[in-house]
Design a protein around this motif. Sequence first.
Motif, PDB file in Angstrom:
ATOM      1  N   UNK A 271       0.829  -1.218   0.000  1.00  6.16           N
ATOM      2  CA  UNK A 271       0.000   0.000   0.000  1.00  6.16           C
ATOM      3  C   UNK A 271       0.861   1.265   0.000  1.00  6.16           C
ATOM      4  N   UNK A 272       2.000   1.225   0.720  1.00  2.00           N
ATOM      5  CA  UNK A 272       2.807   2.454   0.820  1.00  2.00           C
ATOM      6  C   UNK A 272       3.776   2.610  -0.354  1.00  2.00           C
ATOM      7  N   UNK A 273       4.209   1.526  -0.959  1.00  2.00           N
ATOM      8  CA  UNK A 273       5.120   1.625  -2.100  1.00  2.00           C
ATOM      9  C   UNK A 273       6.581   1.711  -1.681  1.00  2.00           C
ATOM     10  N   UNK A 274       7.445   1.830  -2.663  1.00  2.00           N
ATOM     11  CA  UNK A 274       8.895   1.797  -2.443  1.00  2.00           C
ATOM     12  C   UNK A 274       9.366   2.972  -1.578  1.00  2.00           C
ATOM     13  N   UNK A 275      10.465   2.752  -0.847  1.00  2.00           N
ATOM     14  CA  UNK A 275      11.044   3.783   0.031  1.00  2.00           C
ATOM     15  C   UNK A 275      11.264   5.081  -0.723  1.00  2.00           C
ATOM     16  N   UNK A 276      11.825   4.970  -1.907  1.00  2.00           N
ATOM     17  CA  UNK A 276      12.037   6.153  -2.749  1.00  2.00           C
ATOM     18  C   UNK A 276      10.787   6.378  -3.598  1.00  2.00           C
ATOM     19  N   UNK A 277      10.090   7.489  -3.385  1.00  2.00           N
ATOM     20  CA  UNK A 277       8.831   7.692  -4.125  1.00  2.00           C
ATOM     21  C   UNK A 277       9.013   7.667  -5.635  1.00  2.00           C
ATOM     22  N   UNK A 278      10.232   7.959  -6.100  1.00  2.00           N
ATOM     23  CA  UNK A 278      10.485   7.906  -7.546  1.00  2.00           C
ATOM     24  C   UNK A 278      10.299   6.490  -8.080  1.00  2.00           C
ATOM     25  N   UNK A 279      10.472   5.500  -7.188  1.00  2.00           N
ATOM     26  CA  UNK A 279      10.322   4.096  -7.599  1.00  2.00           C
ATOM     27  C   UNK A 279       8.992   3.485  -7.165  1.00  2.00           C
ATOM     28  N   UNK A 280       8.149   4.281  -6.504  1.00  2.00           N
ATOM     29  CA  UNK A 280       6.890   3.741  -5.963  1.00  2.00           C
ATOM     30  C   UNK A 280       5.849   3.605  -7.067  1.00  2.00           C
ATOM     31  N   UNK A 281       5.048   2.546  -6.969  1.00  2.00           N
ATOM     32  CA  UNK A 281       3.979   2.327  -7.959  1.00  2.00           C
ATOM     33  C   UNK A 281       2.918   3.422  -7.868  1.00  2.00           C
ATOM     34  N   UNK A 282       2.275   3.672  -8.993  1.00  2.00           N
ATOM     35  CA  UNK A 282       1.147   4.622  -9.025  1.00  2.00           C
ATOM     36  C   UNK A 282       0.077   4.198  -8.021  1.00  2.00           C
TER      37      UNK A 282
END
Length: 139
Positions: free
Chosen positions: A88-99
């Motif tokens: 739900x929160x996505x990857x540590x680096x928001x640049x790599x986090x899923x939409x």
Amino acid sequence: MSNLTFTMVKPDAVADGNLGAILKMIEGAGFRIKAAKLTRLTAETAGRFYAVHSERPFYGDLCQYMSSGPIVAAILEKDNAVADFRKLIGATNPANADEGTIRKIFAKSIEANAVHGSDSDENALIEGSFFFSQLEIVN
Ligand code: CMP
């Protein structure tokens, strides 16, 4: 503690007025809030919470950032809580986090990344116990 995880809504997200929206996403994803606390860490307390990262180059900045304003700490319940919350929160680096993930929507940087989520059942227990006693966790 496999159906429990621990989270913090971090200073950037609280300061930006995103606490309500983030809690809504968390509840909307099926997590029940078992304990919650608005609090402010000191740099020393943040350092103890993140002691596992004490040798990392970002540790000093992380302690400053985590003590820069109020946070909300919470214990969450759901089947498969740790893995589902990290999704739900996505990857540590928001640049790599899923939409659609919390970090993609709300995080500003790899450091000011809006939320923390425990990475294992063992750490969920350790981190939850850092903020809450058994008596503060509702049934
Ligand atoms: P969190 O999941 O709470 O765990 C450690 C935190 O350190 C991380 O989120 C970020 O807020 C912060 N951090 C800063 N720089 C880095 C980095 N290069 N790699 C991982 N975490 C970082």
